[in-house]
Design a protein around this motif. Structure first.
Motif, PDB file in Angstrom:
ATOM      1  N   PRO A  28       1.339   6.843  -3.303  1.00 30.96           N
ATOM      2  CA  PRO A  28       1.627   7.902  -4.286  1.00 30.96           C
ATOM      3  C   PRO A  28       0.427   8.264  -5.149  1.00 30.96           C
ATOM      4  O   PRO A  28       0.333   9.397  -5.638  1.00 30.96           O
ATOM      5  N   MET A  29      -0.525   7.339  -5.345  1.00 32.09           N
ATOM      6  CA  MET A  29      -1.731   7.636  -6.116  1.00 32.09           C
ATOM      7  C   MET A  29      -2.707   8.468  -5.283  1.00 32.09           C
ATOM      8  O   MET A  29      -3.404   9.345  -5.816  1.00 32.09           O
ATOM      9  N   LEU A  30      -2.759   8.191  -3.976  1.00 31.24           N
ATOM     10  CA  LEU A  30      -3.658   8.942  -3.110  1.00 31.24           C
ATOM     11  C   LEU A  30      -3.116  10.334  -2.807  1.00 31.24           C
ATOM     12  O   LEU A  30      -3.874  11.295  -2.696  1.00 31.24           O
ATOM     13  N   ILE A  31      -1.789  10.434  -2.666  1.00 28.31           N
ATOM     14  CA  ILE A  31      -1.129  11.722  -2.387  1.00 28.31           C
ATOM     15  C   ILE A  31      -0.065  11.922  -3.458  1.00 28.31           C
ATOM     16  O   ILE A  31       1.085  11.477  -3.297  1.00 28.31           O
ATOM     17  N   PRO A  32      -0.413  12.563  -4.578  1.00 24.27           N
ATOM     18  CA  PRO A  32       0.503  12.652  -5.716  1.00 24.27           C
ATOM     19  C   PRO A  32       1.864  13.276  -5.393  1.00 24.27           C
ATOM     20  O   PRO A  32       2.857  12.973  -6.043  1.00 24.27           O
ATOM     21  N   GLY A  33       1.932  14.137  -4.407  1.00 21.57           N
ATOM     22  CA  GLY A  33       3.200  14.785  -4.098  1.00 21.57           C
ATOM     23  C   GLY A  33       4.207  13.889  -3.414  1.00 21.57           C
ATOM     24  O   GLY A  33       5.387  14.241  -3.286  1.00 21.57           O
ATOM     25  N   PHE A  47       0.833  -1.207   0.000  1.00 23.65           N
ATOM     26  CA  PHE A  47       0.000   0.000   0.000  1.00 23.65           C
ATOM     27  C   PHE A  47       0.864   1.252   0.000  1.00 23.65           C
ATOM     28  O   PHE A  47       0.621   2.185  -0.775  1.00 23.65           O
ATOM     29  N   VAL A  48       1.865   1.293   0.862  1.00 22.33           N
ATOM     30  CA  VAL A  48       2.721   2.476   0.935  1.00 22.33           C
ATOM     31  C   VAL A  48       3.476   2.680  -0.371  1.00 22.33           C
ATOM     32  O   VAL A  48       3.626   3.808  -0.852  1.00 22.33           O
TER      33      VAL A  48
END
Length: 261
Positions: free
Chosen positions: A118-123, A112-113
């Motif tokens: 990265p998909m959930l928090i693009p930055g 998941f990490v």
């Protein structure tokens, strides 16, 4: 089992024996990590040709364990305090964190990490090592939180009342009276979590971290000789966990966890 603690002169104090054990075990661990390739190079195929890879994998495993272990202790302290906080939303958030992490497989958390976060928090773009360290830290932090919470609750309330009667603030009471005692009480399960973390770090291979298990998988896939490869890998893990257990046991003795004289 006292291990290295029993080899020192009986005339030494408990703290002297503990300090000597910690120093010796750390020196042995450092020497093992940096000189491991030398004895492995003398082992017949398929271990010898991959000696340097095994040594580097062992170093990455220890680095991953230390980084995630330290962060996990910090997360555990914060989550334990939040779960004991008088503010209900904090308790709910901490309880949700502990419930979710302890109720889901570590492998899923690592993936998941690395893949989903990265998909959930693009930055956020974490390397494979940092992703594994973050997942392991979050995982062990949930278990540390319960150990520390139990330790805090085990400190007699009279200690807090006495400190407050002497004029200490709530923060001073916790930092100087409650937390040192609770940490000593929680130290044995914290140590167990750290030893388990060393073995759990092997799951980092699924996202490409070149740690010890990954090296073993690569060598056996290239040579089709799984028996010697996995025996060598297991022996290295066994040595690392043994040394880590000696260090942690000496720390427990030095802190006088069981209140011995």
């Amino acid at each position: 089992m006292n291990g290295l603690l029993s080899v020192w002169p009986q005339a030494w104090t408990r703290k002297q024996r503990s300090s000597a054990t910690i120093a010796l075990a750390v020196a042995v661990l450092v020497a093992f990590l940096w000189l491991l390739a030398i004895p492995l190079a003398l082992v017949p195929d398929p271990i010898g040709p991959a000696a340097q890879e095994f040594a580097e994998g062992a170093r990455v495993t220890v680095q991953l364990t230390l980084v995630s272990g330290l962060v996990g202790v910090v997360l555990g302290v914060l989550a334990a305090l939040a779960k004991l906080a008088p503010f209900p939303p904090l308790r709910w958030v901490a309880g949700l964190y502990i419930w979710v992490i302890r109720g889901t497989p570590l492998l899923v958390q690592v993936l998941f990490v690395f893949l989903a976060l990265p998909m959930l928090i693009p930055g956020i773009q974490l390397s494979d090592f940092n992703s594994a360290a973050a997942a392991l830290a979050v995982n062990v932090g949930a278990y540390n939180a319960e150990a520390l919470r139990a330790g805090i609750l085990a400190v007699p309330k009279g200690q807090t009342e006495a400190a407050r009667s002497l004029g200490l603030s709530p923060a001073q009471t916790f930092l100087h009276i409650v937390f040192p005692q609770s940490f000593k009480i929680a130290l044995p399960p914290l140590v167990n979590n750290l030893v388990a973390l060393l073995k759990d770090s092997s799951l980092a291979y699924v996202i490409g971290v070149v740690e010890l298990s990954n090296v073993g998988n690569r060598v056996q896939a290239a040579t089709f000789q799984p028996v010697p490869v996995f025996i060598a890998t297991a022996c290295i893990y066994l040595f690392l966990t043994t040394v880590l257990t000696q260090i942690s046991g000496a720390i427990e003795q030095r802190l006088d966890v069981e209140q011995r004289s």
